[in-house]
Motif scaffolding. Structure first.
Motif, mmCIF file in Angstrom:
data_model
loop_
_atom_site.group_PDB
_atom_site.id
_atom_site.type_symbol
_atom_site.label_atom_id
_atom_site.label_comp_id
_atom_site.label_asym_id
_atom_site.label_seq_id
_atom_site.Cartn_x
_atom_site.Cartn_y
_atom_site.Cartn_z
ATOM 1 N N SER A 37 0.854 -1.189 0.000
ATOM 2 C CA SER A 37 0.000 0.000 0.000
ATOM 3 C C SER A 37 0.885 1.233 0.000
ATOM 4 O O SER A 37 0.481 2.294 0.459
ATOM 5 C CB SER A 37 -0.957 -0.017 1.182
ATOM 6 O OG SER A 37 -0.233 -0.147 2.379
ATOM 7 N N HIS B 13 -0.247 4.634 -1.689
ATOM 8 C CA HIS B 13 -1.466 5.249 -1.151
ATOM 9 C C HIS B 13 -1.441 6.775 -1.290
ATOM 10 O O HIS B 13 -0.468 7.414 -0.903
ATOM 11 C CB HIS B 13 -1.554 4.822 0.339
ATOM 12 C CG HIS B 13 -2.599 5.529 1.125
ATOM 13 N ND1 HIS B 13 -2.454 5.797 2.468
ATOM 14 C CD2 HIS B 13 -3.807 6.020 0.770
ATOM 15 C CE1 HIS B 13 -3.525 6.426 2.915
ATOM 16 N NE2 HIS B 13 -4.364 6.566 1.907
ATOM 17 N N LEU C 128 -5.254 3.791 -4.197
ATOM 18 C CA LEU C 128 -3.914 3.348 -4.557
ATOM 19 C C LEU C 128 -3.563 3.988 -5.896
ATOM 20 O O LEU C 128 -4.282 3.797 -6.886
ATOM 21 C CB LEU C 128 -3.867 1.823 -4.673
ATOM 22 C CG LEU C 128 -4.129 1.039 -3.381
ATOM 23 C CD1 LEU C 128 -4.101 -0.462 -3.670
ATOM 24 C CD2 LEU C 128 -3.113 1.391 -2.306
#
Ligand code: FES
Length: 111
Positions: free
Chosen positions: A47, A50, A84
């Protein structure tokens, strides 16, 4: 061309860049020197790409897939408009997109 405005984690303006339609937000962000690691290169296995999308732009993006949502749950500093960056394809219709780097204590979407 899409115009992408990058904000720092504290919400202050960093820079604005133009991106050709069809490019991935992650690639544009990295080329613009934004601190997104993107360590899985778009495989939705991390992630580290992000970003927090401006509230007014969030609804104009195609919704996140279940896999993206699952990965976002693991992201630090999650916000209602988190996405994302490797899953966002810039299109001509988007016009201008504003995204903020995560990590701020202050959440500018809750102001
Ligand atoms: S680069 Fe890993 S999820 Fe986007």
């Amino acid at each position: 061309m899409t115009c992408v405005r990058f904000l720092k984690a504290d919400g202050s303006f960093d820079r604005e860049v133009e991106a050709p339609a069809g490019s991935r937000l992650l690639d544009i962000a990295q080329a613009a020197g934004q601190p997104l690691e993107g360590s899985c290169e778009g495989a939705m296995a991390c992630s580290t790409c992000h970003v927090i999308v401006a509230a007014e732009d969030f609804d104009r993006l195609p919704p996140a897939s279940d896999d993206e949502d699952d990965m976002l749950d693991l992201a630090a500093g999650l916000s209602r408009t988190s996405r994302l960056a490797c899953q966002i394809t810039l299109t001509e219709e988007l016009g201008t997109l504003t995204v903020r780097m995560p990590g701020a204590v202050h959440d500018w979407n809750k102001r």
